[in-house]
Design a protein around this motif. Structure first.
Motif, PDB file in Angstrom:
ATOM      1  N   ALA A  23       0.835  -1.212   0.000  1.00 29.38           N
ATOM      2  CA  ALA A  23       0.000   0.000   0.000  1.00 29.38           C
ATOM      3  C   ALA A  23       0.868   1.260   0.000  1.00 29.38           C
ATOM      4  CB  ALA A  23      -0.933  -0.003   1.207  1.00 29.38           C
ATOM      5  N   ASP A  24       1.954   1.255   0.794  1.00 29.78           N
ATOM      6  CA  ASP A  24       2.854   2.413   0.827  1.00 29.78           C
ATOM      7  C   ASP A  24       3.544   2.591  -0.522  1.00 29.78           C
ATOM      8  OD1 ASP A  24       2.113   2.614   3.450  1.00 29.78           O
ATOM      9  OD2 ASP A  24       4.021   1.886   4.258  1.00 29.78           O
ATOM     10  N   TRP A  25       4.031   1.490  -1.081  1.00 35.51           N
ATOM     11  CA  TRP A  25       4.759   1.579  -2.355  1.00 35.51           C
ATOM     12  C   TRP A  25       3.837   2.070  -3.474  1.00 35.51           C
ATOM     13  CZ3 TRP A  25       4.869  -0.124  -7.345  1.00 35.51           C
ATOM     14  CH2 TRP A  25       6.060   0.117  -8.038  1.00 35.51           C
ATOM     15  N   LEU A  26       2.602   1.562  -3.521  1.00 37.39           N
ATOM     16  CA  LEU A  26       1.659   2.019  -4.550  1.00 37.39           C
ATOM     17  C   LEU A  26       1.329   3.493  -4.382  1.00 37.39           C
ATOM     18  CD1 LEU A  26      -0.795  -1.011  -4.815  1.00 37.39           C
ATOM     19  CD2 LEU A  26       0.918  -0.288  -6.505  1.00 37.39           C
ATOM     20  N   GLY A  27       1.406   4.002  -3.143  1.00 34.95           N
ATOM     21  CA  GLY A  27       1.116   5.407  -2.891  1.00 34.95           C
ATOM     22  C   GLY A  27       2.163   6.347  -3.436  1.00 34.95           C
ATOM     23  N   ASP A  28       3.441   5.992  -3.287  1.00 40.32           N
ATOM     24  CA  ASP A  28       4.488   6.925  -3.743  1.00 40.32           C
ATOM     25  C   ASP A  28       5.440   6.319  -4.780  1.00 40.32           C
ATOM     26  OD1 ASP A  28       6.213   5.275  -2.338  1.00 40.32           O
ATOM     27  OD2 ASP A  28       6.406   6.628  -0.647  1.00 40.32           O
ATOM     28  N   ARG A  29       5.412   5.013  -4.941  1.00 43.81           N
ATOM     29  CA  ARG A  29       6.246   4.277  -5.906  1.00 43.81           C
ATOM     30  C   ARG A  29       7.720   4.652  -5.831  1.00 43.81           C
ATOM     31  NH1 ARG A  29       2.148   5.087 -10.613  1.00 43.81           N
ATOM     32  NH2 ARG A  29       0.458   3.887  -9.764  1.00 43.81           N
ATOM     33  N   ARG A  30       8.182   4.869  -4.605  1.00 45.71           N
ATOM     34  CA  ARG A  30       9.607   5.132  -4.418  1.00 45.71           C
ATOM     35  C   ARG A  30      10.305   3.831  -4.065  1.00 45.71           C
ATOM     36  NH1 ARG A  30      10.476   9.832  -0.366  1.00 45.71           N
ATOM     37  NH2 ARG A  30       8.423   9.270   0.357  1.00 45.71           N
ATOM     38  N   GLY A  31      11.509   3.667  -4.569  1.00 42.55           N
ATOM     39  CA  GLY A  31      12.266   2.462  -4.297  1.00 42.55           C
ATOM     40  C   GLY A  31      11.927   1.367  -5.292  1.00 42.55           C
ATOM     41  N   SER A  32      12.705   0.288  -5.217  1.00 40.42           N
ATOM     42  CA  SER A  32      12.519  -0.802  -6.167  1.00 40.42           C
ATOM     43  C   SER A  32      12.226  -2.124  -5.475  1.00 40.42           C
ATOM     44  CB  SER A  32      13.769  -0.941  -7.038  1.00 40.42           C
ATOM     45  OG  SER A  32      14.893  -1.262  -6.222  1.00 40.42           O
ATOM     46  N   ALA A  33      11.729  -2.045  -4.230  1.00 39.08           N
ATOM     47  CA  ALA A  33      11.418  -3.269  -3.493  1.00 39.08           C
ATOM     48  C   ALA A  33      10.065  -3.132  -2.808  1.00 39.08           C
ATOM     49  CB  ALA A  33      12.497  -3.540  -2.452  1.00 39.08           C
ATOM     50  N   VAL A  34       9.275  -4.211  -2.890  1.00 36.12           N
ATOM     51  CA  VAL A  34       7.929  -4.233  -2.326  1.00 36.12           C
ATOM     52  C   VAL A  34       7.770  -5.479  -1.464  1.00 36.12           C
ATOM     53  CG1 VAL A  34       5.467  -4.391  -2.874  1.00 36.12           C
ATOM     54  CG2 VAL A  34       6.949  -2.980  -4.261  1.00 36.12           C
ATOM     55  N   ALA A  35       7.072  -5.322  -0.340  1.00 32.17           N
ATOM     56  CA  ALA A  35       6.742  -6.444   0.542  1.00 32.17           C
ATOM     57  C   ALA A  35       5.252  -6.733   0.429  1.00 32.17           C
ATOM     58  CB  ALA A  35       7.107  -6.110   1.980  1.00 32.17           C
ATOM     59  N   LEU A  36       4.919  -7.959   0.005  1.00 31.98           N
ATOM     60  CA  LEU A  36       3.514  -8.358  -0.078  1.00 31.98           C
ATOM     61  C   LEU A  36       3.159  -9.232   1.115  1.00 31.98           C
ATOM     62  CD1 LEU A  36       2.989  -9.424  -3.817  1.00 31.98           C
ATOM     63  CD2 LEU A  36       2.512  -7.233  -2.759  1.00 31.98           C
ATOM     64  N   LEU A  37       2.019  -8.949   1.726  1.00 33.23           N
ATOM     65  CA  LEU A  37       1.455  -9.873   2.700  1.00 33.23           C
ATOM     66  C   LEU A  37       0.765 -10.986   1.923  1.00 33.23           C
ATOM     67  CD1 LEU A  37      -0.067  -7.309   5.222  1.00 33.23           C
ATOM     68  CD2 LEU A  37       2.055  -8.634   5.456  1.00 33.23           C
ATOM     69  N   ASN A  38       0.459 -12.088   2.586  1.00 36.02           N
ATOM     70  CA  ASN A  38      -0.179 -13.188   1.865  1.00 36.02           C
ATOM     71  C   ASN A  38      -1.625 -12.859   1.486  1.00 36.02           C
ATOM     72  OD1 ASN A  38      -1.214 -13.303   4.393  1.00 36.02           O
ATOM     73  ND2 ASN A  38      -0.933 -15.501   4.663  1.00 36.02           N
ATOM     74  N   THR A  39      -2.142 -11.754   1.976  1.00 32.13           N
ATOM     75  CA  THR A  39      -3.499 -11.328   1.614  1.00 32.13           C
ATOM     76  C   THR A  39      -3.508 -10.275   0.507  1.00 32.13           C
ATOM     77  OG1 THR A  39      -3.404  -9.720   3.403  1.00 32.13           O
ATOM     78  CG2 THR A  39      -4.461 -11.834   3.892  1.00 32.13           C
ATOM     79  N   ASP A  40      -2.342  -9.794   0.095  1.00 31.96           N
ATOM     80  CA  ASP A  40      -2.252  -8.786  -0.964  1.00 31.96           C
ATOM     81  C   ASP A  40      -2.443  -9.430  -2.334  1.00 31.96           C
ATOM     82  OD1 ASP A  40      -1.762  -6.621   0.717  1.00 31.96           O
ATOM     83  OD2 ASP A  40       0.414  -6.936   0.664  1.00 31.96           O
ATOM     84  N   ASP A  41      -2.966  -8.649  -3.260  1.00 35.64           N
ATOM     85  CA  ASP A  41      -3.178  -9.115  -4.626  1.00 35.64           C
ATOM     86  C   ASP A  41      -1.903  -8.867  -5.439  1.00 35.64           C
ATOM     87  OD1 ASP A  41      -4.059  -9.799  -7.133  1.00 35.64           O
ATOM     88  OD2 ASP A  41      -5.541  -8.181  -7.294  1.00 35.64           O
ATOM     89  N   ALA A  42      -1.238  -9.935  -5.844  1.00 36.06           N
ATOM     90  CA  ALA A  42      -0.005  -9.795  -6.622  1.00 36.06           C
ATOM     91  C   ALA A  42      -0.248  -9.105  -7.954  1.00 36.06           C
ATOM     92  CB  ALA A  42       0.634 -11.166  -6.839  1.00 36.06           C
ATOM     93  N   GLU A  43      -1.470  -9.233  -8.486  1.00 35.37           N
ATOM     94  CA  GLU A  43      -1.796  -8.597  -9.765  1.00 35.37           C
ATOM     95  C   GLU A  43      -1.699  -7.078  -9.686  1.00 35.37           C
ATOM     96  OE1 GLU A  43      -2.741  -9.782 -12.794  1.00 35.37           O
ATOM     97  OE2 GLU A  43      -2.982 -11.913 -12.396  1.00 35.37           O
ATOM     98  N   ALA A  44      -1.775  -6.514  -8.488  1.00 31.19           N
ATOM     99  CA  ALA A  44      -1.679  -5.054  -8.334  1.00 31.19           C
ATOM    100  C   ALA A  44      -0.324  -4.538  -8.815  1.00 31.19           C
ATOM    101  CB  ALA A  44      -1.903  -4.664  -6.878  1.00 31.19           C
ATOM    102  N   ALA A  67       1.392 -17.610  -0.333  1.00 29.81           N
ATOM    103  CA  ALA A  67       2.568 -16.991  -0.963  1.00 29.81           C
ATOM    104  C   ALA A  67       3.101 -17.840  -2.121  1.00 29.81           C
ATOM    105  CB  ALA A  67       3.657 -16.740   0.074  1.00 29.81           C
ATOM    106  N   TYR A  68       2.868 -19.150  -2.085  1.00 25.42           N
ATOM    107  CA  TYR A  68       3.232 -19.985  -3.238  1.00 25.42           C
ATOM    108  C   TYR A  68       2.432 -19.531  -4.469  1.00 25.42           C
ATOM    109  CZ  TYR A  68       5.373 -23.530  -0.175  1.00 25.42           C
ATOM    110  OH  TYR A  68       6.157 -24.198   0.722  1.00 25.42           O
ATOM    111  N   SER A  69       1.142 -19.308  -4.280  1.00 27.62           N
ATOM    112  CA  SER A  69       0.297 -18.870  -5.391  1.00 27.62           C
ATOM    113  C   SER A  69       0.716 -17.490  -5.884  1.00 27.62           C
ATOM    114  CB  SER A  69      -1.174 -18.817  -4.953  1.00 27.62           C
ATOM    115  OG  SER A  69      -1.605 -20.094  -4.554  1.00 27.62           O
ATOM    116  N   GLN A  70       1.033 -16.600  -4.956  1.00 23.33           N
ATOM    117  CA  GLN A  70       1.499 -15.271  -5.357  1.00 23.33           C
ATOM    118  C   GLN A  70       2.782 -15.391  -6.182  1.00 23.33           C
ATOM    119  OE1 GLN A  70       1.707 -13.737  -1.308  1.00 23.33           O
ATOM    120  NE2 GLN A  70       0.186 -12.161  -1.822  1.00 23.33           N
ATOM    121  N   ALA A  71       3.689 -16.264  -5.761  1.00 25.10           N
ATOM    122  CA  ALA A  71       4.952 -16.439  -6.486  1.00 25.10           C
ATOM    123  C   ALA A  71       4.703 -16.932  -7.904  1.00 25.10           C
ATOM    124  CB  ALA A  71       5.862 -17.408  -5.736  1.00 25.10           C
TER     125      ALA A  71
END
Length: 154
Positions: A23-44, A67-71
């Protein structure tokens, strides 16, 4: 937490960018690394994958496989080619399956994790599910064997 990359038996230095929550990364898109929780939509991340060098996927407990499915979505459907890291409750028993889903780095405090990582790709000689690693499945090998036998009989 110690970081392992495929091919290393010992922990390696984590000198990459610090991942920001999705959510933070989508807000400002700074940096090149994102942390997804297992409830986040990888398609985002679909429109932003070219800007990312690291995505971490969280395993809150051993029995939670989301997280296997997200991967698989990130690697196979979206074509993500950067580092994919398993974090949280990551156990060495999961390594063959994590590797087949496209993970290439892991955080774990478990003793013997590095040695298990070196052996993980060869632990199972036959696989049953198709994944991005391109290994033929048991059913594909059986079909190929049958075709070879039929060709030899002709």
């Amino acid at each position: 937490m110690p970081l392992y990359r495929e091919g290393s038996a010992a922990p390696v230095a984590d000198d990459g960018p610090a991942p920001a929550p999705l959510a933070d990364w989508l807000g400002d898109r700074r940096g090149s690394a994102v942390a997804l929780l297992n409830t986040d939509d990888a398609e985002a991340l679909r429109p932003h994958l070219a800007a990312l060098t690291l995505i971490t996927l969280h395993f809150p407990k051993f029995s939670d496989g989301r997280a296997y499915s997200q991967a698989r979505i990130l690697r196979e459907r979206l074509g993500y080619g950067g580092e994919l890291r398993a974090v949280g409750n990551v156990l060495q028993d999961q390594l063959p399956f994590l590797l087949r889903c496209g993970f290439d780095s892991f955080e774990s405090e478990q003793k013997g994790f590095g040695e298990a990582l070196l052996k993980a790709r060869t632990l199972f000689s036959v696989v049953y599910q198709p994944t991005e690693d391109g290994r033929p499945t048991a059913s594909q090998l059986r079909l190929l064997g049958r075709r070879v036998m039929l060709a030899a009989a002709e």
